[in-house]
Design a protein around this motif. Structure first.
Motif, PDB file in Angstrom:
ATOM      1  N   THR A   1      39.636  19.100 -56.114  1.00  0.00           N
ATOM      2  CA  THR A   1      40.331  17.835 -55.866  1.00  0.00           C
ATOM      3  C   THR A   1      39.949  17.277 -54.498  1.00  0.00           C
ATOM      4  N   THR A   2      40.513  17.825 -53.446  1.00  0.00           N
ATOM      5  CA  THR A   2      40.253  17.307 -52.103  1.00  0.00           C
ATOM      6  C   THR A   2      38.974  17.867 -51.498  1.00  0.00           C
ATOM      7  N   ARG A   3      38.400  18.872 -52.112  1.00  0.00           N
ATOM      8  CA  ARG A   3      37.172  19.566 -51.684  1.00  0.00           C
ATOM      9  C   ARG A   3      37.373  20.375 -50.401  1.00  0.00           C
ATOM     10  N   ILE A   4      38.103  19.834 -49.445  1.00  0.00           N
ATOM     11  CA  ILE A   4      38.445  20.584 -48.236  1.00  0.00           C
ATOM     12  C   ILE A   4      39.970  20.618 -48.106  1.00  0.00           C
ATOM     13  N   THR A   5      40.470  21.553 -47.345  1.00  0.00           N
ATOM     14  CA  THR A   5      41.927  21.679 -47.196  1.00  0.00           C
ATOM     15  C   THR A   5      42.397  21.436 -45.769  1.00  0.00           C
ATOM     16  N   SER A   6      41.504  21.171 -44.868  1.00  0.00           N
ATOM     17  CA  SER A   6      41.862  20.861 -43.481  1.00  0.00           C
ATOM     18  C   SER A   6      40.726  20.041 -42.880  1.00  0.00           C
ATOM     19  N   PRO A   7      41.010  19.295 -41.822  1.00  0.00           N
ATOM     20  CA  PRO A   7      42.287  19.124 -41.119  1.00  0.00           C
ATOM     21  C   PRO A   7      43.272  18.284 -41.938  1.00  0.00           C
ATOM     22  N   VAL A   8      44.535  18.320 -41.513  1.00  0.00           N
ATOM     23  CA  VAL A   8      45.603  17.664 -42.270  1.00  0.00           C
ATOM     24  C   VAL A   8      46.326  16.669 -41.377  1.00  0.00           C
ATOM     25  N   LEU A   9      46.657  15.495 -41.938  1.00  0.00           N
ATOM     26  CA  LEU A   9      47.444  14.482 -41.239  1.00  0.00           C
ATOM     27  C   LEU A   9      48.927  14.854 -41.267  1.00  0.00           C
ATOM     28  N   PRO A  10      49.742  14.271 -40.399  1.00  0.00           N
ATOM     29  CA  PRO A  10      51.181  14.596 -40.391  1.00  0.00           C
ATOM     30  C   PRO A  10      51.875  14.376 -41.732  1.00  0.00           C
TER      31      PRO A  10
ATOM     32  N   ILE B   1      44.746  14.933 -46.388  1.00  0.00           N
ATOM     33  CA  ILE B   1      43.572  15.483 -45.711  1.00  0.00           C
ATOM     34  C   ILE B   1      43.049  14.437 -44.731  1.00  0.00           C
ATOM     35  N   ASP B   2      42.754  14.857 -43.533  1.00  0.00           N
ATOM     36  CA  ASP B   2      42.228  13.947 -42.509  1.00  0.00           C
ATOM     37  C   ASP B   2      40.703  13.887 -42.650  1.00  0.00           C
ATOM     38  N   TYR B   3      40.258  13.107 -43.636  1.00  0.00           N
ATOM     39  CA  TYR B   3      38.822  13.013 -43.895  1.00  0.00           C
ATOM     40  C   TYR B   3      38.072  12.360 -42.729  1.00  0.00           C
ATOM     41  N   LEU B   4      38.718  11.452 -42.040  1.00  0.00           N
ATOM     42  CA  LEU B   4      38.067  10.775 -40.918  1.00  0.00           C
ATOM     43  C   LEU B   4      37.655  11.793 -39.861  1.00  0.00           C
TER      44      LEU B   4
ATOM     45  N   ALA C   1      37.402  15.005 -40.356  1.00  0.00           N
ATOM     46  CA  ALA C   1      36.489  15.972 -40.976  1.00  0.00           C
ATOM     47  C   ALA C   1      35.048  15.482 -40.913  1.00  0.00           C
ATOM     48  N   VAL C   2      34.844  14.186 -41.194  1.00  0.00           N
ATOM     49  CA  VAL C   2      33.499  13.615 -41.137  1.00  0.00           C
ATOM     50  C   VAL C   2      32.968  13.649 -39.704  1.00  0.00           C
ATOM     51  N   ASP C   3      33.804  13.258 -38.751  1.00  0.00           N
ATOM     52  CA  ASP C   3      33.376  13.295 -37.352  1.00  0.00           C
ATOM     53  C   ASP C   3      33.033  14.715 -36.910  1.00  0.00           C
ATOM     54  N   ASP C   4      33.868  15.678 -37.302  1.00  0.00           N
ATOM     55  CA  ASP C   4      33.608  17.062 -36.914  1.00  0.00           C
ATOM     56  C   ASP C   4      32.300  17.569 -37.505  1.00  0.00           C
ATOM     57  N   HIS C   5      32.035  17.204 -38.753  1.00  0.00           N
ATOM     58  CA  HIS C   5      30.827  17.693 -39.425  1.00  0.00           C
ATOM     59  C   HIS C   5      29.566  17.107 -38.804  1.00  0.00           C
ATOM     60  N   PHE C   6      29.532  15.794 -38.671  1.00  0.00           N
ATOM     61  CA  PHE C   6      28.302  15.156 -38.195  1.00  0.00           C
ATOM     62  C   PHE C   6      28.175  15.194 -36.672  1.00  0.00           C
ATOM     63  N   GLY C   7      29.259  15.487 -35.981  1.00  0.00           N
ATOM     64  CA  GLY C   7      29.193  15.604 -34.528  1.00  0.00           C
ATOM     65  C   GLY C   7      28.946  17.011 -34.041  1.00  0.00           C
ATOM     66  N   ARG C   8      28.772  17.942 -34.976  1.00  0.00           N
ATOM     67  CA  ARG C   8      28.564  19.339 -34.604  1.00  0.00           C
ATOM     68  C   ARG C   8      27.250  19.499 -33.826  1.00  0.00           C
ATOM     69  N   GLY C   9      27.340  20.101 -32.644  1.00  0.00           N
ATOM     70  CA  GLY C   9      26.148  20.340 -31.838  1.00  0.00           C
ATOM     71  C   GLY C   9      25.727  19.172 -30.964  1.00  0.00           C
ATOM     72  N   VAL C  10      26.455  18.061 -31.040  1.00  0.00           N
ATOM     73  CA  VAL C  10      26.131  16.882 -30.230  1.00  0.00           C
ATOM     74  C   VAL C  10      26.740  17.035 -28.839  1.00  0.00           C
ATOM     75  N   THR C  11      25.960  16.751 -27.830  1.00  0.00           N
ATOM     76  CA  THR C  11      26.425  16.807 -26.443  1.00  0.00           C
ATOM     77  C   THR C  11      26.046  15.514 -25.734  1.00  0.00           C
ATOM     78  N   PRO C  12      26.656  15.222 -24.584  1.00  0.00           N
ATOM     79  CA  PRO C  12      26.256  14.029 -23.833  1.00  0.00           C
ATOM     80  C   PRO C  12      24.790  14.063 -23.418  1.00  0.00           C
ATOM     81  N   GLU C  13      24.215  15.255 -23.339  1.00  0.00           N
ATOM     82  CA  GLU C  13      22.819  15.374 -22.912  1.00  0.00           C
ATOM     83  C   GLU C  13      21.833  15.112 -24.047  1.00  0.00           C
ATOM     84  N   ASN C  14      22.211  15.416 -25.313  1.00  0.00           N
ATOM     85  CA  ASN C  14      21.241  15.242 -26.407  1.00  0.00           C
ATOM     86  C   ASN C  14      21.546  14.060 -27.315  1.00  0.00           C
ATOM     87  N   ASN C  15      22.609  13.320 -27.032  1.00  0.00           N
ATOM     88  CA  ASN C  15      23.046  12.241 -27.915  1.00  0.00           C
ATOM     89  C   ASN C  15      22.386  10.913 -27.531  1.00  0.00           C
TER      90      ASN C  15
END
Length: 504
Positions: A44-53, A57-60, A62-76
């Protein structure tokens, strides 16, 4: 106290019937409420976290966490890009310094010496319009005349363009969707940076053409390679919209490369270095991750938003997504949504199944297998479109009918970008051969094997013949049929011929 029913049989029957209707409505509303209950899980939801109050499911995030993984101010690369473009490249819905704070960079001033789009520059200076560099390249203009307004535009923002070129050498590109403001649904997220980047690469290609014209070959190569690198950086983003912009940037850069190869202004040593640089770039990365952890979540987020808001949100969806231009939404449909036991979990399962099928199709080893598998999935989706709208909502199939993009078309564009890059490397190799032998090669076997790769659509050789005035070089395109170098619909050959073949 006794309840006295009317003596007349008709009135008593009316009371019984009304009571029965009310009971049925109550039962229906219970089923409606049950349908709005979404139980988190893989299907159904495919993922179970993070969760809104509120439990969604806090998909927004989740997407930021996934695609922002490994990004730093030096390499972005987004950080120097924003320094060159300013806030015009960011969503106005976010707080003033929200995105920059999340990226770990300094705030952007409201006004500054930021790169302006060609349209804005002309408007501010009250200057006439000129033909776009991309249109000049697509038209096969053999001279590529850059107008005076475009030259003034490039001269004005030379420093900003240098900053964008330098940024292209970084390894990551990430601009978060959430920076303090949360739209009701992820579909409402604005992607202003994609358009800004597309206009920035337009400026780079315009400057590249000017540099080539003046004999600054190193500067030309620097600008065009930056566009190629930016295509790959933008391909790291969260949505297929950004991926389509990246594909357009890549294909336009290839047109500029091939123009240089046939212009007589690119010396053989520079052509060799440029071809080697393109070989090191590799193809645009697969968009499977975008589909799996980006596009999928957009629609799942919409499903849970509609379930949370009930009939009101369903009516909003019908008005904004289904209604415009189609005339499919009627007042009875809106009214009926109050009482329809819509199965949102079924909708999520259906979309997950289709997305999983698309990913499986995209991972097939050959183009023919990918195309066949993708068409099977889209045939199923088209069959849903022939059904009644009400049936689709009751069955949970409405996301497939209304929200599923044409993955076959996107896949064709994506593979065409791969073909364009390979054709470009061959065109550069042909120009090197021409400078060394004063004639074009009789066949592609005359070229260095490392410069000649197969047509990605057939895994066979590209089609090449020498002509009295140049050569014909083309891919058979997505339909895998030799249309004799014709790319006008319904034919779809991808041409790199010189001179550019006339339109039929």
């Amino acid at each position: 106290m006794k309840l006295h029913l009317p003596q007349r049989r008709l009135w008593r029957a009316a009371i019984y019937l009304t009571s029965l209707v009310l009971i049925l409505i109550a039962i229906d509303l219970i089923f409606v409420q049950l349908g709005r209950t979404i139980r988190p899980g893989y299907s159904t939801t495919r993922i179970t976290s993070p969760v809104l109050p509120d439990g969604r499911i806090d998909y927004l995030l989740a997407v930021d966490d996934h695609f922002g993984r490994g990004v730093t101010p030096e390499n972005n690369a987004a950080i120097p890009f924003l320094r060159a473009l300013g806030r015009q490249a960011l969503s106005p819905a976010q707080p003033t310094n929200g995105v920059t704070d999340r990226l770990g960079m300094e705030p952007l001033s409201e006004k500054g010496n930021y790169l302006q789009t060609f349209q804005n520059f002309r408007t501010l200076q009250n200057l006439p319009d000129e033909q776009d560099i991309r249109e000049l390249l697509k038209d096969g203009d053999p001279h590529l005349q850059i107008g005076p307004v475009a030259r003034q535009w490039i001269k004005t923002y030379d420093l900003q363009l240098n900053l964008i070129v330098d940024a292209s050498r970084l390894s990551r590109f990430f601009i978060p969707f959430y920076a303090g403001h949360r739209d009701e649904t992820m579909i409402s997220v604005q992607l202003r940076h994609a358009g800004s980047l597309r206009e920035s690469t337009r400026a780079l290609l315009t400057r590249a053409a000017i540099r080539l014209e003046t004999g600054d070959v190193a500067g030309f190569r620097n600008d065009v390679l930056a566009v190629h690198r930016w295509s790959r950086l933008l391909s790291q983003s969260q949505t297929l919209v950004e991926r389509l912009v990246a594909i357009d940037m890549e294909r336009t850069a290839c047109l500029m490369d091939r123009f240089a190869a046939t212009s007589g202004r690119l010396p053989a040593t520079d052509a060799r270095a440029h071809a080697d640089d393109l070989a090191h770039l590799s193809d645009l990365p697969s968009p499977v991750d975008i589909i799996d952890a980006g596009e999928r979540y957009f629609i799942l987020d919409l499903c849970q938003w509609m379930a949370r808001g009930g009939s009101n949100n369903v009516a909003v969806f019908l008005d904004e997504i289904v209604g415009p231009g189609g005339g499919q939404v009627h007042s009875w449909t809106k009214f009926a949504t109050h009482f329809l036991p819509l199965q949102y979990e079924d909708s999520m399962r259906t979309m997950n199944a289709f997305d999983d099928g698309v990913i499986i199709a995209w991972r097939q080893p050959t183009w023919a297998q990918r195309r066949q598998a993708m068409q099977l999935w889209e045939d199923d989706a088209r069959q849903l479109g022939s059904r009644n709208l009400l049936n689709d909502f009751l069955s949970g199939d409405w996301p497939v009918r209304f929200l599923l993009p044409s993955f076959t078309h996107i896949m064709e564009l994506d593979e065409s970008a791969h073909a364009e890059l390979r054709l470009t490397r061959i065109a550069l190799a042909i120009s090197i051969y021409k400078s060394q032998h004063n004639t074009y090669p009789a066949s592609l076997t005359d070229l260095t094997p490392a410069d000649v790769s197969a047509d990605p659509f057939t895994d066979a050789s590209f089609i090449y013949t020498r002509t009295p005035t140049g050569y014909r070089l083309y891919s058979v395109g997505p339909n895998m049929i030799d249309d004799n170098d014709n790319h006008q619909k319904p034919q779809d050959d991808i041409s790199a011929s010189f001179p550019t073949p006339p339109k039929p």
